[in-house]
Structure formats: C-alpha cells, structure tokens
Design a protein around this motif. Structure first.
Motif, mmCIF file in Angstrom:
data_model
loop_
_atom_site.group_PDB
_atom_site.id
_atom_site.type_symbol
_atom_site.label_atom_id
_atom_site.label_comp_id
_atom_site.label_asym_id
_atom_site.label_seq_id
_atom_site.Cartn_x
_atom_site.Cartn_y
_atom_site.Cartn_z
ATOM 1 N N SER A 118 -39.009 -14.444 152.453
ATOM 2 C CA SER A 118 -38.125 -13.649 153.076
ATOM 3 C C SER A 118 -38.099 -12.241 153.008
ATOM 4 O O SER A 118 -37.247 -11.404 152.920
ATOM 5 C CB SER A 118 -36.508 -14.192 152.231
ATOM 6 O OG SER A 118 -36.829 -13.993 150.777
ATOM 7 N N LYS A 119 -39.321 -11.884 152.707
ATOM 8 C CA LYS A 119 -39.520 -10.450 152.200
ATOM 9 C C LYS A 119 -40.822 -9.966 153.173
ATOM 10 O O LYS A 119 -41.980 -9.744 152.714
ATOM 11 C CB LYS A 119 -39.986 -10.140 150.819
ATOM 12 C CG LYS A 119 -38.755 -10.514 150.045
ATOM 13 C CD LYS A 119 -39.424 -10.186 148.504
ATOM 14 C CE LYS A 119 -38.060 -10.387 147.468
ATOM 15 N NZ LYS A 119 -38.811 -10.070 146.188
ATOM 16 N N PRO A 120 -40.518 -9.897 154.548
ATOM 17 C CA PRO A 120 -41.591 -9.482 155.454
ATOM 18 C C PRO A 120 -42.128 -8.157 155.261
ATOM 19 O O PRO A 120 -43.398 -7.869 155.643
ATOM 20 C CB PRO A 120 -40.859 -9.649 156.753
ATOM 21 C CG PRO A 120 -39.633 -9.513 156.544
ATOM 22 C CD PRO A 120 -39.292 -10.151 155.245
ATOM 23 N N ASP A 121 -41.423 -7.342 154.722
ATOM 24 C CA ASP A 121 -41.646 -5.754 154.577
ATOM 25 C C ASP A 121 -42.163 -5.456 153.184
ATOM 26 O O ASP A 121 -42.446 -4.397 152.741
ATOM 27 C CB ASP A 121 -40.706 -4.741 154.972
ATOM 28 C CG ASP A 121 -40.228 -4.840 156.132
ATOM 29 O OD1 ASP A 121 -41.265 -5.076 157.019
ATOM 30 O OD2 ASP A 121 -39.277 -4.402 156.784
ATOM 31 N N ASP A 122 -42.096 -6.535 152.285
ATOM 32 C CA ASP A 122 -42.631 -6.503 150.955
ATOM 33 C C ASP A 122 -44.241 -6.037 150.869
ATOM 34 O O ASP A 122 -44.932 -6.514 151.377
ATOM 35 C CB ASP A 122 -42.614 -7.967 150.138
ATOM 36 C CG ASP A 122 -42.996 -7.819 148.680
ATOM 37 O OD1 ASP A 122 -42.555 -6.944 147.973
ATOM 38 O OD2 ASP A 122 -43.826 -8.810 148.315
#
Length: 65
Positions: A9-13
């Motif tokens: 759920s964190k593609p820009d992490d």
C-alpha cells in the motif's frame, strides 16, 4: 514472500523505491558506497528502536498500577 507483499500500500515509500532500483549501472565503488550508506541507516534504525523500547519501558513502569 516477495517485496510487493511487504509494501503493497505504499508505492511512493522510499524503501520500496530503493529496493526496486536497478543496480546494474552502478560501479563497484558506487555499490560499496551504497552498502555503507545502508549500513549506517540500519544502525540509525536500530538505535531508534532501542531508544523507543527504553521509552516504552519507562512509560510502562510509570503508568503501571
């Protein structure tokens, strides 16, 4: 377990982006520098975890009935 299962759920992490970077174009010196930087980040994270654990144990002792 693959990487996408760890960070779905964190593609820009930043960690997700870091793990997906292509290492092919990097030189040996660049890879060594990367390993050194990652090692420093691991140590910083471990230090923070230890401080958080100490803080939690102090708070638990303070508020324990």
């Amino acid at each position: 377990m693959d990487f996408d299962e760890l960070f779905p759920s964190k593609p820009d992490d930043p960690l997700a982006l870091l793990a997906k970077q292509d290492l092919g174009p990097l030189s040996q010196d660049e890879l060594d520098a990367r390993i050194e930087a990652l090692g420093a980040e691991i140590e910083r994270t471990r230090t923070h975890m230890a401080e958080a654990a100490r803080h939690r144990s102090v708070a638990d002792a303070l508020f324990k009935r």
